[in-house]
Scaffold this active site. Structure first.
Site, PDB file in Angstrom:
ATOM      1  N   GLU A 175       0.801  -1.237  -0.051  1.00 38.68           N
ATOM      2  CA  GLU A 175      -0.072   0.169  -0.092  1.00 38.68           C
ATOM      3  C   GLU A 175       0.916   1.128  -0.033  1.00 38.68           C
ATOM      4  O   GLU A 175       2.069   1.267   0.797  1.00 38.68           O
ATOM      5  CB  GLU A 175      -0.809  -0.066   1.238  1.00 38.68           C
ATOM      6  CG  GLU A 175      -2.082   0.936   1.156  1.00 38.68           C
ATOM      7  CD  GLU A 175      -2.875   0.903   2.526  1.00 38.68           C
ATOM      8  OE1 GLU A 175      -3.314  -0.513   2.968  1.00 38.68           O
ATOM      9  OE2 GLU A 175      -3.304   1.882   3.233  1.00 38.68           O
ATOM     10  N   ASP A 190       0.396   5.092   0.656  1.00 39.54           N
ATOM     11  CA  ASP A 190      -0.920   6.188   1.099  1.00 39.54           C
ATOM     12  C   ASP A 190      -0.333   7.709   1.153  1.00 39.54           C
ATOM     13  O   ASP A 190       0.649   7.804   1.680  1.00 39.54           O
ATOM     14  CB  ASP A 190      -1.055   5.696   2.525  1.00 39.54           C
ATOM     15  CG  ASP A 190      -1.610   4.477   2.800  1.00 39.54           C
ATOM     16  OD1 ASP A 190      -2.518   4.287   2.011  1.00 39.54           O
ATOM     17  OD2 ASP A 190      -1.303   3.952   3.932  1.00 39.54           O
ATOM     18  N   GLU A 249      -2.469  10.630   3.173  1.00 35.94           N
ATOM     19  CA  GLU A 249      -3.560  11.064   4.017  1.00 35.94           C
ATOM     20  C   GLU A 249      -3.536  12.368   4.341  1.00 35.94           C
ATOM     21  O   GLU A 249      -2.336  12.757   4.935  1.00 35.94           O
ATOM     22  CB  GLU A 249      -3.666   9.975   5.216  1.00 35.94           C
ATOM     23  CG  GLU A 249      -3.941   8.464   5.096  1.00 35.94           C
ATOM     24  CD  GLU A 249      -3.845   7.657   6.165  1.00 35.94           C
ATOM     25  OE1 GLU A 249      -4.672   6.656   6.198  1.00 35.94           O
ATOM     26  OE2 GLU A 249      -2.774   7.744   7.000  1.00 35.94           O
ATOM     27  N   THR A 301       2.284  10.295   4.837  1.00 41.97           N
ATOM     28  CA  THR A 301       2.506   9.215   3.890  1.00 41.97           C
ATOM     29  C   THR A 301       2.693   7.958   4.584  1.00 41.97           C
ATOM     30  O   THR A 301       3.436   8.209   5.717  1.00 41.97           O
ATOM     31  CB  THR A 301       3.386   9.851   2.911  1.00 41.97           C
ATOM     32  OG1 THR A 301       4.681   9.683   3.431  1.00 41.97           O
ATOM     33  CG2 THR A 301       3.075  10.977   2.021  1.00 41.97           C
ATOM     34  N   ASP A 342     -10.544  10.513  16.269  1.00 46.07           N
ATOM     35  CA  ASP A 342      -9.836   9.901  17.372  1.00 46.07           C
ATOM     36  C   ASP A 342      -8.381  10.193  17.234  1.00 46.07           C
ATOM     37  O   ASP A 342      -7.846   9.625  18.222  1.00 46.07           O
ATOM     38  CB  ASP A 342     -10.290   8.411  17.333  1.00 46.07           C
ATOM     39  CG  ASP A 342     -10.203   7.667  16.193  1.00 46.07           C
ATOM     40  OD1 ASP A 342     -10.192   8.155  14.928  1.00 46.07           O
ATOM     41  OD2 ASP A 342      -9.878   6.233  16.115  1.00 46.07           O
TER      42      ASP A 342
END
Ligand SMILES: *[C@@H]1O[C@H](CO)[C@@H](O)[C@H](O)[C@H]1NC(C)=O
Length: 295
Positions: free
Chosen positions: A102, A104, A106, A120, A195
């Site tokens: 993966e 990423d 974000e 990342t 959260d």
């Protein structure tokens, strides 16, 4: 009665078809490459822009129709304006299965006027924990900016407006696994992560400011497509330079150019907030790839 019913129906039918057509024509590239994966009612098409909404009922996400091995994936995103605290907008590539890979991006929202962060991460054979965080050198909520992942046999590069912000080099010759055997889908979504996302989870999503809207345009995937029906070995042969040579396997893109390595040094010096490689509390023993990555 019947006539009235019919004409009402045809008016609303015409309206629906008309709207659907506008959406279809304007977002042709989106429709060609991607499909909504959840909460279609939280999608809106406006001209060449796709908007995803997050409210207290749902977020939304889309995924590529195909899987790919190697290439470059780019998307332009305009992140949630104003109060985006608690929200995360993600753009990532991922393979399936327990030992998945993966890559990423974000984007972690913030309260009005406070900066977004880009996190990342990279999973190899199911193992992540490779977070980096940085601030951006522009306000990503004011305009569209392009975010890309370049993936070839030698490196995975995360780019923001074509400036590299992270490089993960193939160090297989040192016994460090590198993602190269699994086709990956391309995904994006917006969801509530109050959260942990904003200021370590201290700031919660203020639902009175919903919907939170992330906007997208200019969808581009320039990669080796892996048909769902193809055997893994066929994909590997087709995409690993057996049958033809792809631009992303050229020597030019097998490592950063001098200019790009200077850009990366600048990003790391000026905008890096967190790097797992230097987090000795979390990793008393420096992760293997960090020992060899020298940036
Ligand atoms: C939000 O703003 C605060 C204060 O400027 C900053 O410390 C933090 O890194 C920002 N980003 C996130 C995602 O918390």
């Amino acid at each position: 009665m019947a006539v009235l019913g019919f004409s009402k129906m045809s008016v609303s039918f015409g309206l629906v078809v008309g709207l659907a057509l506008v959406g279809l024509v304007m977002s042709a590239r989106f429709e060609e490459l991607y499909q909504p994966s959840w909460a279609m009612d939280h999608f809106a098409y406006e001209g060449d822009v796709l908007r995803l909404k997050l409210d207290n009922y749902s977020g939304a996400g889309f995924s590529s129709k195909s899987k790919y091995m190697f290439g470059k994936v780019t998307i332009q995103i305009k992140l949630v304006e104003g109060d985006s605290a608690g929200t995360v907008t993600a753009f990532y590539m991922s393979s399936d299965g327990p030992n998945h890979n993966e890559f990423d991006f974000e984007f972690l929202g913030n309260t009005t006027g406070e900066p977004y962060l880009v996190q990342t991460n990279l999973y190899v054979n199911g193992v992540g924990n490779r977070e980096q965080r940085l601030g951006l050198w522009f306000d990503p909520t004011k305009d569209f900016h392009s975010y890309s992942v370049l993936w070839n046999h030698r490196q995975v590069v995360f780019l923001v407006n074509e400036t590299p912000i992270r490089v993960h080099t193939n160090l297989e010759h040192r016994g460090i696994p590198y993602p190269k055997d699994q086709p990956m889908g391309v995904y994006s979504s917006i969801w509530n992560a109050d959260d942990w996302a904003t200021q370590g989870g201290r700031v919660k999503t203020d639902w009175s400011h919903a919907p939170f809207v992330a906007s997208y345009r200019n969808f581009d995937i320039d990669a080796c497509e892996c048909p769902g029906t193809a055997a893994a070995a066929d994909n590997a042969r087709r995409c690993s330079g057996g049958e033809r040579r792809y631009w992303w396997d050229e020597p030019m893109v097998s490592e950063l150019s001098l200019h790009q390595s200077h850009q990366l040094m600048w990003v790391r010096a000026k905008h890096m907030i967190y790097d797992y490689c230097t987090d000795t509390t979390r990793f008393p023993v420096t992760p293997a790839e960090c020992v060899h990555h020298r940036h």
